[in-house]
Design an enzyme around this catalytic site. Structure first.
Site, short mmCIF file in Angstrom:
data_model
loop_
_atom_site.label_atom_id
_atom_site.label_comp_id
_atom_site.label_asym_id
_atom_site.label_seq_id
_atom_site.Cartn_x
_atom_site.Cartn_y
_atom_site.Cartn_z
N ARG A 224 6.25 -6.11 -0.74
CA ARG A 224 5.35 -5.31 -1.39
C ARG A 224 6.01 -4.18 -2.33
O ARG A 224 5.75 -3.71 -3.49
CB ARG A 224 4.25 -4.51 -0.31
CG ARG A 224 3.41 -5.30 0.16
CD ARG A 224 2.31 -4.60 1.08
NE ARG A 224 1.42 -3.70 0.11
CZ ARG A 224 0.79 -2.85 0.80
NH1 ARG A 224 0.63 -2.62 2.24
NH2 ARG A 224 -0.07 -2.11 -0.13
N CYS B 131 3.78 5.14 2.12
CA CYS B 131 3.47 3.69 1.96
C CYS B 131 2.29 3.43 1.28
O CYS B 131 2.33 3.81 0.07
CB CYS B 131 3.08 3.49 3.71
SG CYS B 131 1.71 4.62 4.28
#
Length: 281
Positions: free
Chosen positions: A181, A236
């Site tokens: 990611r 995050c």
């Protein structure tokens, strides 16, 4: 560890009247109803359920990310209803070390509660040890939570923007998501793939093993490229899993650690903000 307690310690507290407030933070991003269902089936005696999206997050807006931070007044009221009191230690747990308990721990710590702990191994470890469980849902006694916000624990969007735009800025951005990611190879949730420019990748899951936070010595190795007083901003996707890295850093003795609560989902909500990927680096 400073912020981590073992199941044996919590079991001992259960025999002492009004010695601990227990918050059950189990949740599933895939099924937001799963945590409450699990709690209804069984939980640690005396535990009160707290919902990540309904109670530990504000309503989603244009900015603020997928799990925005509620305002202090709202949080104070919610936590007091759950029985949180400034004079009584709080311990939080989820299934293991899956970040939902860490998010609650960070929020209570940010609000200035002096004694907040995470149950190492979570409910999975509690069940495996055949410790007491119950279906009974307690009626919490309203607490008195004297909020003293700790601004040094929170990074604003403006601070992150300043790090990105200032050449030679001393602060490091830590992206806590999985490497694929971070690189922009996959993006299962957000509308853009990649990471905030200048960020380095330290996957939060590398600090956890068998549902437990790794020991202090191993956490220090994970972050050994930084000095203990280096300024660090951790993020995050939406300010949940990053809290495990924040917890790990503080346990390892780092002193200047902030959470960017809005995280990547907030960053990309501004169309003018750039992102980096493996392709454009």
């Amino acid at each position: 560890m400073k912020y981590i307690k073992e199941k044996e310690w919590l079991f001992e507290q259960l025999s002492k009247k009004n010695s601990i407030t227990i918050l059950d933070c189990r949740f599933s991003l895939k099924d937001p109803t799963e945590g409450l269902k699990k709690y209804s089936d069984d939980h640690i005696p005396g535990a009160i359920y707290v919902d990540l999206e309904k109670e530990l997050s504000a309503p989603v807006g244009v900015h603020g990310g997928r799990h925005p931070l509620p305002d202090e007044t709202t949080l104070k009221e919610m936590f007091e209803q759950k029985g949180v009191d400034s004079t009584v230690p709080v311990i939080v747990y989820d299934d293991g070390m899956s970040a939902f308990a860490a998010r609650c721990w960070w929020m209570l710590t940010y609000l200035g509660h002096p004694q907040v702990y995470v149950l190492n191994g979570g409910y999975n470890a509690w069940r495996k040890a055949n410790l007491p469980i119950t279906k009974d849902v307690p009626q919490p006694i309203r607490g008195s939570f004297d909020v003293h916000v700790q601004p040094q624990l929170l990074a604003t969007f403006e601070e992150v923007k300043d790090v990105v735009n200032t050449k030679g800025h001393p602060t490091t951005l830590i992206d806590s998501r999985a490497k694929e990611r971070y690189l922009g190879e996959v993006e299962p949730i957000d509308k853009k793939a990649g990471h905030i420019p200048k960020a380095v990748n330290i996957d939060w899951q590398t600090g956890v093993k068998n549902d437990r936070l790794k020991p202090v010595e191993e956490q220090q190795k994970r972050f050994s490229i930084w000095k203990k007083n280096d300024p660090l901003i951790v993020y995050c996707g939406s300010g949940v899993t990053a809290t495990v890295n924040v917890l790990s850093l503080l346990e390892a003795g780092y002193q200047n650690v902030k959470l960017y609560v809005g995280s990547f989902s907030d960053w990309i909500s501004y169309d003018t903000n750039e992102v980096e990927t493996k392709k454009n680096r």
